[in-house]
Motif scaffolding. Structure first.
Motif, PDB file in Angstrom:
ATOM      1  N   ILE A   8       0.776  -1.171  -0.078  1.00 14.67           N
ATOM      2  CA  ILE A   8       0.088  -0.092   0.024  1.00 14.67           C
ATOM      3  C   ILE A   8       0.876   1.309   0.222  1.00 14.67           C
ATOM      4  CG2 ILE A   8      -1.833   1.144   1.293  1.00 14.67           C
ATOM      5  CD1 ILE A   8      -2.606  -1.553   2.274  1.00 14.67           C
ATOM      6  N   VAL A   9       0.684   1.987  -0.911  1.00 16.51           N
ATOM      7  CA  VAL A   9       1.486   3.530  -1.026  1.00 16.51           C
ATOM      8  C   VAL A   9       0.653   4.415  -1.010  1.00 16.51           C
ATOM      9  CG1 VAL A   9       2.950   4.759  -2.538  1.00 16.51           C
ATOM     10  CG2 VAL A   9       3.130   2.252  -2.587  1.00 16.51           C
ATOM     11  N   THR A  10       0.642   5.368  -0.211  1.00 16.56           N
ATOM     12  CA  THR A  10      -0.191   6.541  -0.080  1.00 16.56           C
ATOM     13  C   THR A  10       0.230   7.588  -0.782  1.00 16.56           C
ATOM     14  OG1 THR A  10       0.886   7.045   2.200  1.00 16.56           O
ATOM     15  CG2 THR A  10      -1.119   5.689   2.541  1.00 16.56           C
ATOM     16  N   LYS A  11      -0.548   8.635  -1.072  1.00 22.44           N
ATOM     17  CA  LYS A  11      -0.225   9.637  -1.640  1.00 22.44           C
ATOM     18  C   LYS A  11       0.849  10.540  -0.968  1.00 22.44           C
ATOM     19  CE  LYS A  11      -4.225  10.716  -4.552  1.00 22.44           C
ATOM     20  NZ  LYS A  11      -5.185  11.572  -4.953  1.00 22.44           N
ATOM     21  N   ASN A  12       1.733  11.374  -1.736  1.00 23.39           N
ATOM     22  CA  ASN A  12       2.580  12.303  -1.143  1.00 23.39           C
ATOM     23  C   ASN A  12       1.952  13.601  -1.264  1.00 23.39           C
ATOM     24  OD1 ASN A  12       4.703  10.808  -0.149  1.00 23.39           O
ATOM     25  ND2 ASN A  12       5.728  10.515  -2.238  1.00 23.39           N
ATOM     26  N   SER A  13       1.471  13.990  -2.558  1.00 24.77           N
ATOM     27  CA  SER A  13       1.098  15.355  -2.592  1.00 24.77           C
ATOM     28  C   SER A  13      -0.159  15.467  -3.852  1.00 24.77           C
ATOM     29  CB  SER A  13       1.946  16.199  -3.024  1.00 24.77           C
ATOM     30  OG  SER A  13       2.831  15.809  -4.421  1.00 24.77           O
ATOM     31  N   GLU A  14      -0.784  16.382  -3.901  1.00 22.64           N
ATOM     32  CA  GLU A  14      -1.533  16.715  -4.823  1.00 22.64           C
ATOM     33  C   GLU A  14      -0.853  18.085  -5.519  1.00 22.64           C
ATOM     34  OE1 GLU A  14      -4.467  15.675  -6.330  1.00 22.64           O
ATOM     35  OE2 GLU A  14      -4.758  13.995  -4.983  1.00 22.64           O
ATOM     36  N   ARG A  15      -1.564  18.580  -6.961  1.00 19.27           N
ATOM     37  CA  ARG A  15      -0.834  19.615  -7.422  1.00 19.27           C
ATOM     38  C   ARG A  15      -0.933  20.922  -6.632  1.00 19.27           C
ATOM     39  NH1 ARG A  15      -1.572  18.804 -13.825  1.00 19.27           N
ATOM     40  NH2 ARG A  15      -0.411  17.064 -14.144  1.00 19.27           N
ATOM     41  N   SER A  16      -2.435  21.044  -6.051  1.00 21.53           N
ATOM     42  CA  SER A  16      -2.908  22.307  -5.472  1.00 21.53           C
ATOM     43  C   SER A  16      -3.647  21.897  -4.482  1.00 21.53           C
ATOM     44  CB  SER A  16      -3.234  23.016  -6.494  1.00 21.53           C
ATOM     45  OG  SER A  16      -4.508  22.911  -7.108  1.00 21.53           O
ATOM     46  N   PRO A  17      -4.189  22.711  -3.314  1.00 19.64           N
ATOM     47  CA  PRO A  17      -5.313  22.425  -2.435  1.00 19.64           C
ATOM     48  C   PRO A  17      -6.454  22.429  -3.245  1.00 19.64           C
ATOM     49  CG  PRO A  17      -3.876  24.426  -1.834  1.00 19.64           C
ATOM     50  CD  PRO A  17      -3.448  23.758  -3.123  1.00 19.64           C
ATOM     51  N   SER A  18      -7.516  21.687  -2.664  1.00 19.85           N
ATOM     52  CA  SER A  18      -8.894  21.802  -3.515  1.00 19.85           C
ATOM     53  C   SER A  18     -10.056  21.556  -2.348  1.00 19.85           C
ATOM     54  CB  SER A  18      -8.834  20.577  -4.276  1.00 19.85           C
ATOM     55  OG  SER A  18      -8.649  19.116  -3.588  1.00 19.85           O
ATOM     56  N   LEU A  19     -11.225  21.691  -2.552  1.00 22.79           N
ATOM     57  CA  LEU A  19     -12.362  21.654  -1.891  1.00 22.79           C
ATOM     58  C   LEU A  19     -13.386  21.214  -2.526  1.00 22.79           C
ATOM     59  CD1 LEU A  19     -13.540  22.028   0.926  1.00 22.79           C
ATOM     60  CD2 LEU A  19     -14.091  24.389   0.372  1.00 22.79           C
ATOM     61  N   THR A  20     -13.977  19.767  -2.415  1.00 26.82           N
ATOM     62  CA  THR A  20     -15.183  19.446  -2.844  1.00 26.82           C
ATOM     63  C   THR A  20     -16.344  18.943  -1.949  1.00 26.82           C
ATOM     64  OG1 THR A  20     -14.168  17.190  -2.942  1.00 26.82           O
ATOM     65  CG2 THR A  20     -13.814  18.442  -4.889  1.00 26.82           C
ATOM     66  N   ALA A  21     -17.474  19.077  -2.631  1.00 24.38           N
ATOM     67  CA  ALA A  21     -18.736  18.568  -1.888  1.00 24.38           C
ATOM     68  C   ALA A  21     -19.705  17.972  -2.844  1.00 24.38           C
ATOM     69  CB  ALA A  21     -19.204  19.759  -1.148  1.00 24.38           C
ATOM     70  N   TRP A  22     -20.426  17.115  -2.198  1.00 28.06           N
ATOM     71  CA  TRP A  22     -21.671  16.683  -3.054  1.00 28.06           C
ATOM     72  C   TRP A  22     -22.806  16.254  -1.908  1.00 28.06           C
ATOM     73  CZ3 TRP A  22     -23.263  11.718  -1.925  1.00 28.06           C
ATOM     74  CH2 TRP A  22     -22.353  10.704  -1.416  1.00 28.06           C
ATOM     75  N   GLY A  23     -24.023  16.101  -2.519  1.00 27.28           N
ATOM     76  CA  GLY A  23     -24.936  15.654  -1.843  1.00 27.28           C
ATOM     77  C   GLY A  23     -25.901  14.930  -2.503  1.00 27.28           C
ATOM     78  N   GLY A  24     -27.063  13.998  -1.741  1.00 32.22           N
ATOM     79  CA  GLY A  24     -27.702  13.269  -2.643  1.00 32.22           C
ATOM     80  C   GLY A  24     -29.020  12.807  -1.841  1.00 32.22           C
ATOM     81  N   SER A  25     -29.841  11.739  -2.216  1.00 36.51           N
ATOM     82  CA  SER A  25     -30.940  11.432  -1.483  1.00 36.51           C
ATOM     83  C   SER A  25     -30.702  10.849  -0.145  1.00 36.51           C
ATOM     84  CB  SER A  25     -31.650  10.604  -2.332  1.00 36.51           C
ATOM     85  OG  SER A  25     -30.929   9.422  -2.795  1.00 36.51           O
ATOM     86  N   PHE A  26     -31.541  10.688   0.688  1.00 35.67           N
ATOM     87  CA  PHE A  26     -31.710  10.226   1.875  1.00 35.67           C
ATOM     88  C   PHE A  26     -30.746  10.934   3.001  1.00 35.67           C
ATOM     89  CE2 PHE A  26     -32.622   6.664  -0.756  1.00 35.67           C
ATOM     90  CZ  PHE A  26     -34.063   6.618  -0.364  1.00 35.67           C
ATOM     91  N   GLY A  27     -30.574  12.459   2.717  1.00 36.76           N
ATOM     92  CA  GLY A  27     -29.706  13.248   3.559  1.00 36.76           C
ATOM     93  C   GLY A  27     -28.274  12.967   3.421  1.00 36.76           C
ATOM     94  N   ALA A  28     -27.852  12.480   2.162  1.00 35.72           N
ATOM     95  CA  ALA A  28     -26.519  12.114   1.946  1.00 35.72           C
ATOM     96  C   ALA A  28     -25.589  13.293   1.550  1.00 35.72           C
ATOM     97  CB  ALA A  28     -26.398  10.961   0.843  1.00 35.72           C
ATOM     98  N   TYR A  29     -24.497  13.656   2.306  1.00 37.80           N
ATOM     99  CA  TYR A  29     -23.474  14.527   1.641  1.00 37.80           C
ATOM    100  C   TYR A  29     -22.138  13.956   2.026  1.00 37.80           C
ATOM    101  CZ  TYR A  29     -23.373  16.214   6.573  1.00 37.80           C
ATOM    102  OH  TYR A  29     -23.160  16.369   7.778  1.00 37.80           O
ATOM    103  N   ARG A  30     -21.088  14.652   1.366  1.00 40.77           N
ATOM    104  CA  ARG A  30     -19.651  14.273   1.551  1.00 40.77           C
ATOM    105  C   ARG A  30     -19.231  15.640   1.395  1.00 40.77           C
ATOM    106  NH1 ARG A  30     -15.269  12.070  -2.114  1.00 40.77           N
ATOM    107  NH2 ARG A  30     -13.571  11.439  -0.653  1.00 40.77           N
ATOM    108  N   GLY A  31     -18.072  15.860   1.920  1.00 40.98           N
ATOM    109  CA  GLY A  31     -17.225  17.259   2.017  1.00 40.98           C
ATOM    110  C   GLY A  31     -15.818  16.691   1.975  1.00 40.98           C
ATOM    111  N   LEU A  32     -14.626  17.223   1.036  1.00 39.60           N
ATOM    112  CA  LEU A  32     -13.399  16.839   1.274  1.00 39.60           C
ATOM    113  C   LEU A  32     -12.748  17.904   1.133  1.00 39.60           C
ATOM    114  CD1 LEU A  32     -11.060  14.419   1.208  1.00 39.60           C
ATOM    115  CD2 LEU A  32     -11.834  14.519  -1.467  1.00 39.60           C
ATOM    116  N   ALA A  33     -11.807  18.359   1.841  1.00 38.33           N
ATOM    117  CA  ALA A  33     -10.721  19.200   1.909  1.00 38.33           C
ATOM    118  C   ALA A  33      -9.412  18.798   1.938  1.00 38.33           C
ATOM    119  CB  ALA A  33     -10.951  20.328   3.041  1.00 38.33           C
TER     120      ALA A  33
END
Length: 190
Positions: A8-33
């Motif tokens: 298992i090799v984990t990530k070292n970096s991304e090119r730049s910072p990011s913020l994503t979010a999504w939502g769906g039915s049944f009260g589903a949501y996800r946020g990732l910073a």
């Protein structure tokens, strides 16, 4: 590992910072910073995720918080990475409905068997990795410690008839607490 290993090799970096979010039915949501940049030294990869859903059935909610924090930097002709992770989830368990009861309309297909069943999981881990930066030859080191705490709770119907009179239900909890630690140090001649 007698018959194989999983690398298992984990990530070292991304090119730049990011913020994503999504939502769906049944009260589903996800946020990732993600706070990261492959041009920064030391190189951070800080990822924080929040996820939640109420679920299709009654008593089927799930919540998760998962920060993944890794910092890598050059050291003595190699790369050293330090990783601190945390994971926490809480979940409800709606139980298993009898198909026959749902077919006959006795039970609604979104019903929960018991509205009090569920559990949680909590995990902390600290990992240190060192490897040569230019080739596979040289010193490699890994050290880790992890504290893992899963729990499951539920309610079962009691027996109010003789010979064991008692309450109409009883609550049970299954707890576990495991601490794993270890390490490896080797010199690769290849």
């Amino acid at each position: 590992a007698l018959s194989g290993i999983v690398n298992i090799v984990t990530k070292n970096s991304e090119r730049s910072p990011s913020l994503t979010a999504w939502g769906g039915s049944f009260g589903a949501y996800r946020g990732l910073a993600v706070v990261s940049s492959d041009s920064w030294v030391p190189t951070p990869y800080l990822s924080h995720e929040v996820y939640r859903t109420e679920g299709y059935r009654d008593n089927s909610a799930y919540r998760r918080w998962s920060p993944f924090n890794k910092v890598s930097f050059p050291l003595a002709g190699g790369n050293l990475s330090l990783r601190l992770n945390y994971f926490r989830s809480t979940w409800n368990a709606p139980g298993y409905l009898r198909f026959k009861d749902v077919q006959q309309g006795i039970v609604n297909r979104t019903a929960a068997i018991n509205p009090a069943d569920g559990g949680f999981e909590e995990r902390y881990s600290l990992v240190m990795n060192y490897s040569p930066s230019l080739s596979e030859a040289g010193w490699h080191a890994t050290a880790y410690v992890e504290d893992y705490k899963p729990a499951r709770y539920g309610t079962f119907p009691g027996d109010s008839s003789p010979p064991l009179p008692g309450p109409t239900s009883s609550q049970w909890v299954g707890l576990d607490n495991r601490v794993h630690w270890g390490g490896r140090l080797f010199y690769n001649l290849v």
